[in-house]
Design a protein around this motif. Sequence first.
Motif, PDB file in Angstrom:
ATOM      1  N   ARG A  45     -16.760  26.810  50.199  1.00 50.47           N
ATOM      2  CA  ARG A  45     -16.948  26.153  48.910  1.00 50.47           C
ATOM      3  C   ARG A  45     -16.663  24.644  49.008  1.00 50.47           C
ATOM      4  O   ARG A  45     -17.442  23.820  48.557  1.00 50.47           O
ATOM      5  CB  ARG A  45     -15.992  26.812  47.907  1.00 50.47           C
ATOM      6  N   PRO A 107      -7.246  27.520  40.467  1.00 44.42           N
ATOM      7  CA  PRO A 107      -7.714  28.722  39.780  1.00 44.42           C
ATOM      8  C   PRO A 107      -8.042  29.863  40.736  1.00 44.42           C
ATOM      9  O   PRO A 107      -8.194  31.003  40.310  1.00 44.42           O
ATOM     10  CB  PRO A 107      -8.987  28.245  39.059  1.00 44.42           C
ATOM     11  N   ARG A 108      -8.158  29.553  42.030  1.00 42.47           N
ATOM     12  CA  ARG A 108      -8.508  30.582  43.002  1.00 42.47           C
ATOM     13  C   ARG A 108      -7.288  31.064  43.795  1.00 42.47           C
ATOM     14  O   ARG A 108      -7.419  31.746  44.812  1.00 42.47           O
ATOM     15  CB  ARG A 108      -9.585  30.051  43.964  1.00 42.47           C
ATOM     16  N   ALA A 232       0.731  24.976  33.736  1.00 38.96           N
ATOM     17  CA  ALA A 232       1.549  23.762  33.767  1.00 38.96           C
ATOM     18  C   ALA A 232       1.210  22.913  34.992  1.00 38.96           C
ATOM     19  O   ALA A 232       1.164  21.689  34.915  1.00 38.96           O
ATOM     20  CB  ALA A 232       3.023  24.140  33.767  1.00 38.96           C
ATOM     21  N   LEU A 234      -1.690  22.778  36.551  1.00 40.90           N
ATOM     22  CA  LEU A 234      -2.965  22.097  36.281  1.00 40.90           C
ATOM     23  C   LEU A 234      -2.748  20.905  35.349  1.00 40.90           C
ATOM     24  O   LEU A 234      -3.377  19.859  35.505  1.00 40.90           O
ATOM     25  CB  LEU A 234      -3.960  23.066  35.649  1.00 40.90           C
ATOM     26  N   GLY A 235      -1.842  21.088  34.414  1.00 40.73           N
ATOM     27  CA  GLY A 235      -1.493  19.978  33.509  1.00 40.73           C
ATOM     28  C   GLY A 235      -0.911  18.812  34.289  1.00 40.73           C
ATOM     29  O   GLY A 235      -1.253  17.650  34.049  1.00 40.73           O
ATOM     30  N   ARG A 238      -3.674  17.048  36.151  1.00 39.18           N
ATOM     31  CA  ARG A 238      -4.499  16.224  35.252  1.00 39.18           C
ATOM     32  C   ARG A 238      -3.746  14.994  34.766  1.00 39.18           C
ATOM     33  O   ARG A 238      -4.340  13.942  34.537  1.00 39.18           O
ATOM     34  CB  ARG A 238      -5.004  17.070  34.089  1.00 39.18           C
ATOM     35  N   LYS A 242      -4.969  11.148  35.384  1.00 40.70           N
ATOM     36  CA  LYS A 242      -5.054  10.081  34.374  1.00 40.70           C
ATOM     37  C   LYS A 242      -4.261   8.855  34.809  1.00 40.70           C
ATOM     38  O   LYS A 242      -4.675   7.722  34.586  1.00 40.70           O
ATOM     39  CB  LYS A 242      -4.526  10.589  33.031  1.00 40.70           C
TER      40      LYS A 242
ATOM     41  N   ALA B  39       6.482  20.532  33.429  1.00 42.78           N
ATOM     42  CA  ALA B  39       5.854  21.805  33.063  1.00 42.78           C
ATOM     43  C   ALA B  39       6.283  22.194  31.652  1.00 42.78           C
ATOM     44  O   ALA B  39       5.465  22.614  30.834  1.00 42.78           O
ATOM     45  CB  ALA B  39       6.267  22.879  34.058  1.00 42.78           C
ATOM     46  N   MET B  42       4.474  20.056  29.157  1.00 45.45           N
ATOM     47  CA  MET B  42       3.064  20.447  29.052  1.00 45.45           C
ATOM     48  C   MET B  42       2.931  21.676  28.147  1.00 45.45           C
ATOM     49  O   MET B  42       2.076  21.740  27.278  1.00 45.45           O
ATOM     50  CB  MET B  42       2.496  20.814  30.432  1.00 45.45           C
ATOM     51  N   VAL B  43       3.789  22.656  28.414  1.00 50.99           N
ATOM     52  CA  VAL B  43       3.706  23.902  27.664  1.00 50.99           C
ATOM     53  C   VAL B  43       4.096  23.657  26.203  1.00 50.99           C
ATOM     54  O   VAL B  43       3.451  24.163  25.283  1.00 50.99           O
ATOM     55  CB  VAL B  43       4.593  24.977  28.329  1.00 50.99           C
ATOM     56  N   ASP B  74      -6.088  18.777  24.408  1.00 53.36           N
ATOM     57  CA  ASP B  74      -5.448  17.857  25.339  1.00 53.36           C
ATOM     58  C   ASP B  74      -6.140  17.956  26.690  1.00 53.36           C
ATOM     59  O   ASP B  74      -6.219  19.033  27.268  1.00 53.36           O
ATOM     60  CB  ASP B  74      -3.959  18.235  25.493  1.00 53.36           C
ATOM     61  N   GLU B  75      -6.648  16.847  27.165  1.00 51.72           N
ATOM     62  CA  GLU B  75      -7.386  16.831  28.444  1.00 51.72           C
ATOM     63  C   GLU B  75      -6.514  17.315  29.598  1.00 51.72           C
ATOM     64  O   GLU B  75      -6.997  17.905  30.541  1.00 51.72           O
ATOM     65  CB  GLU B  75      -7.867  15.407  28.741  1.00 51.72           C
ATOM     66  N   ASP B  76      -5.184  17.050  29.524  1.00 51.59           N
ATOM     67  CA  ASP B  76      -4.298  17.457  30.610  1.00 51.59           C
ATOM     68  C   ASP B  76      -4.213  18.981  30.722  1.00 51.59           C
ATOM     69  O   ASP B  76      -3.809  19.518  31.714  1.00 51.59           O
ATOM     70  CB  ASP B  76      -2.865  16.926  30.375  1.00 51.59           C
ATOM     71  N   LEU B  77      -4.536  19.667  29.633  1.00 53.18           N
ATOM     72  CA  LEU B  77      -4.344  21.114  29.622  1.00 53.18           C
ATOM     73  C   LEU B  77      -5.609  21.850  29.225  1.00 53.18           C
ATOM     74  O   LEU B  77      -5.579  22.778  28.445  1.00 53.18           O
ATOM     75  CB  LEU B  77      -3.222  21.469  28.638  1.00 53.18           C
ATOM     76  N   LYS B  78      -6.712  21.421  29.781  1.00 48.28           N
ATOM     77  CA  LYS B  78      -7.967  22.108  29.504  1.00 48.28           C
ATOM     78  C   LYS B  78      -7.930  23.490  30.144  1.00 48.28           C
ATOM     79  O   LYS B  78      -7.167  23.743  31.063  1.00 48.28           O
ATOM     80  CB  LYS B  78      -9.139  21.306  30.082  1.00 48.28           C
ATOM     81  N   ASP B  79      -8.808  24.358  29.699  1.00 46.82           N
ATOM     82  CA  ASP B  79      -8.886  25.702  30.267  1.00 46.82           C
ATOM     83  C   ASP B  79      -9.097  25.626  31.781  1.00 46.82           C
ATOM     84  O   ASP B  79      -9.970  24.921  32.257  1.00 46.82           O
ATOM     85  CB  ASP B  79     -10.078  26.411  29.608  1.00 46.82           C
ATOM     86  N   GLU B  80      -8.277  26.356  32.527  1.00 46.69           N
ATOM     87  CA  GLU B  80      -8.349  26.240  33.973  1.00 46.69           C
ATOM     88  C   GLU B  80      -9.293  27.266  34.596  1.00 46.69           C
ATOM     89  O   GLU B  80      -9.344  27.407  35.807  1.00 46.69           O
ATOM     90  CB  GLU B  80      -6.944  26.379  34.586  1.00 46.69           C
ATOM     91  N   PRO B  82     -12.260  28.856  36.388  1.00 48.32           N
ATOM     92  CA  PRO B  82     -13.287  28.234  37.221  1.00 48.32           C
ATOM     93  C   PRO B  82     -14.620  28.180  36.487  1.00 48.32           C
ATOM     94  O   PRO B  82     -15.014  29.137  35.828  1.00 48.32           O
ATOM     95  CB  PRO B  82     -13.373  29.164  38.427  1.00 48.32           C
ATOM     96  N   LYS B  83     -15.263  27.034  36.593  1.00 48.97           N
ATOM     97  CA  LYS B  83     -16.496  26.843  35.826  1.00 48.97           C
ATOM     98  C   LYS B  83     -17.672  27.563  36.474  1.00 48.97           C
ATOM     99  O   LYS B  83     -18.545  28.061  35.812  1.00 48.97           O
ATOM    100  CB  LYS B  83     -16.797  25.345  35.709  1.00 48.97           C
ATOM    101  N   ASP B  84     -17.673  27.604  37.808  1.00 52.45           N
ATOM    102  CA  ASP B  84     -18.811  28.219  38.487  1.00 52.45           C
ATOM    103  C   ASP B  84     -18.307  29.161  39.569  1.00 52.45           C
ATOM    104  O   ASP B  84     -18.484  28.933  40.746  1.00 52.45           O
ATOM    105  CB  ASP B  84     -19.752  27.161  39.057  1.00 52.45           C
ATOM    106  N   GLU B  85     -17.639  30.179  39.117  1.00 50.47           N
ATOM    107  CA  GLU B  85     -17.056  31.161  40.046  1.00 50.47           C
ATOM    108  C   GLU B  85     -18.149  31.823  40.870  1.00 50.47           C
ATOM    109  O   GLU B  85     -19.172  32.222  40.332  1.00 50.47           O
ATOM    110  CB  GLU B  85     -16.323  32.223  39.220  1.00 50.47           C
TER     111      GLU B  85
END
Lengths: 462, 86
Positions: A45, A107-108, A232, A234-235, A238, A242, B39, B42-43, B74-80, B82-85
Amino acid sequence: MRPNPASFRDPSGRVFESGGTIYRAIYAPGVEDYRAATGDGIYERLIGKDLLIAHAEVDPAEMSVGDALVCLEHPKIPMVSYPWEWPFSLLKDAALLHLDIMEELLPRGYWLRDANVFNIQFDGHRLKLIDTLSIGRRDANRPWVAYKQFCSHFLAPLAVAAKSDVRLLALWRSYLDGFPLDLAVKLLPGSARLNPRLFMHLYLHASMQQSADSKERLHEAKPKVVRVSDTALLGLIRSLRKAISGLAYRPSSEIWRGYTEIRTYDAEDVTAKSAFINSVVEEMDPGVVWDFGGNTGEFSELAARRGAFVVSVDFDPACTEFLYTRLRQGQVEGRILPLTMDLSNPSPGLGFNQGERYGLKERGPADLLFALALIHHLVFSASIPLENVALWFSQLTRRLLIEFVPETDPMVKKLLVNRGDDHLPYSMEAFKQGFNRYFSIEKEQQLQNGRSLFVLRNNSDL
Amino acid sequence: MRHLIFVTKIVLLMAFVTNHAHAYLDPGTGSMILQGLIAGLMVAATTMGIYWQKFLDIIYRVTGKDFRKTAGQDEDLKDETPKDET
C-alpha cells in the motif's frame, strides 16, 4: 557486502551495500513485524502510494548478512543528503510525510517505530521513507514511541528556522539526534509561546522532559507508560500536522526577484553559456552532475533535462528553497537535489566514529562538476588559493566545467571594492597554473563579456 | 449515560500503569506523560463537542434556529476509519 556505517542502532535489521545495490538484512527481532506487515499488504500500500522505498525479497542464505532470516533488496537513492543541507520546505515535507504514513498506518493497527529524519530521502522527484523496518505493529493503547523524536527531529528545527532564522538549521551538524527541546525553546522568540500547538509540543514538552529527567537522575522515577487510544493518537498526529503546516520560511523578496533580473551580463552571453553547457552535457551524457554555486538552478536544469541526476549546491538557503519549491510544483523537468552548503566549509563526516553521516567528498565522485561563476568567490570571499580549489575539485569529479571570471569583471571588482590589491593571486595565468596540476583542458570558449568556459578532465582516475 | 461511561473509561485509560515499552528507541518518560495529557485533552474536546451538538439540537428544536456544524467538529479528531480500505 559492506555494512552501512549508519545502520546499527535498531537490532531488527541492518543495511548493507554490495556492487551499488542496497540490501536490508532482517534479524529475529524484526521478522514478526515484517511478516505481519507483508501479510496485511501494508508495504504494498505504502509503496503504491510512493511513500515508502520499494523492496524485493532475496535469499538471505546467498548473502553474507549474518544470521538474517529475511533479506531485502532496495533501489539505490542517487545521493544521500542530510537535514543540515536541506531547504526548509524539504524538511517540512519530510515531517509531513511521516505524519501521512502514520495516518495510513494507525487505522490498520500499525505505526512508525521511529520518526528519524535520516530515514527520509529525496530522490530528485519525491521524498520517501527508506527504512522499511520503521513500520511495526502498534502496541494497543500505547503512546507513540517516536513522539519525542518527531518533535526533536522535525517540529523543533522547523519552528526555530521559521520563527527565528533559517540558518539555524545548521545546528543539525551538532545535534544529530534532533534539536534538544530545551535548547529549541530558548532559540524561539517569546511570541512562539502564544501558538497553542508550539506551546504544547515544544514548551510544555521540554519542561516535562526536564522534570522527568531530573527524577530519573535521582532514581525517583518508576517505569510508567500512559495509555493513549487510537482516536487520541490520531488527534495527536493531526495536531502535529497543524503545527508543522503553520510553519513557513519566507525568504527576502530580493532573492525571489529572480536570478535573471540581477545578473550583470547580457542575454547574448547567457545564451552562449547555455549553448556551451548543453553541448558539453549532450556529448558527455553524465549520470551525476554536481552544480556548485548553482543559485536558483538555471544551469542545473539544463543538465537535468538531458537525463543527469543533478545535485545543485548553493550557500544561500533562499536559492535552494526557490529551486525546491519549483521542483515540488512540477515546474522542473528532470531530477535535481537542491542542497544548502557553504563550499568553503562543506559537509563533513559526522556521527559515531565520524562514519554515520557521509561528508560531501565521500558521496562522490561526480561525473561532471559545474563551477560556473564560482571560483572568484572562493578566492576573494573565503580566501582559498586557486591551487587549493583545484586540488579539492580533483578529489570530487571526473570532469569539470568551470567558468573563469577575469579581474576586470564587474562582479570581481565588486568583491574587491573594500580590499584593494592585497589579495591572493588571481589571473588567467594563476588559474591555469593552479588547475593544470590536476586537470587537462579538453575544451575552451571565451564569452563576449571576457569570461571563459573550460571543460577539464581529471588527470587521476576516481 | 453512554457518554458518561465513555468519559469514565478514558479517565481510567489515562491512569498510569507499569509497563515496559518494546522499542529500541527511548520514548522519554516526560514525552509519554505529555501524550497522556494531550490524549485527555483530545477526548475531552470531542466529548464537549458531542454535548455541544446536542445542546444546539435542542436550540434548533425549540427556536428553529440552526447553529449546528455541517462539517467535522474538529479537524484534529476526524473519523479515523480508512477511506479506501483494500
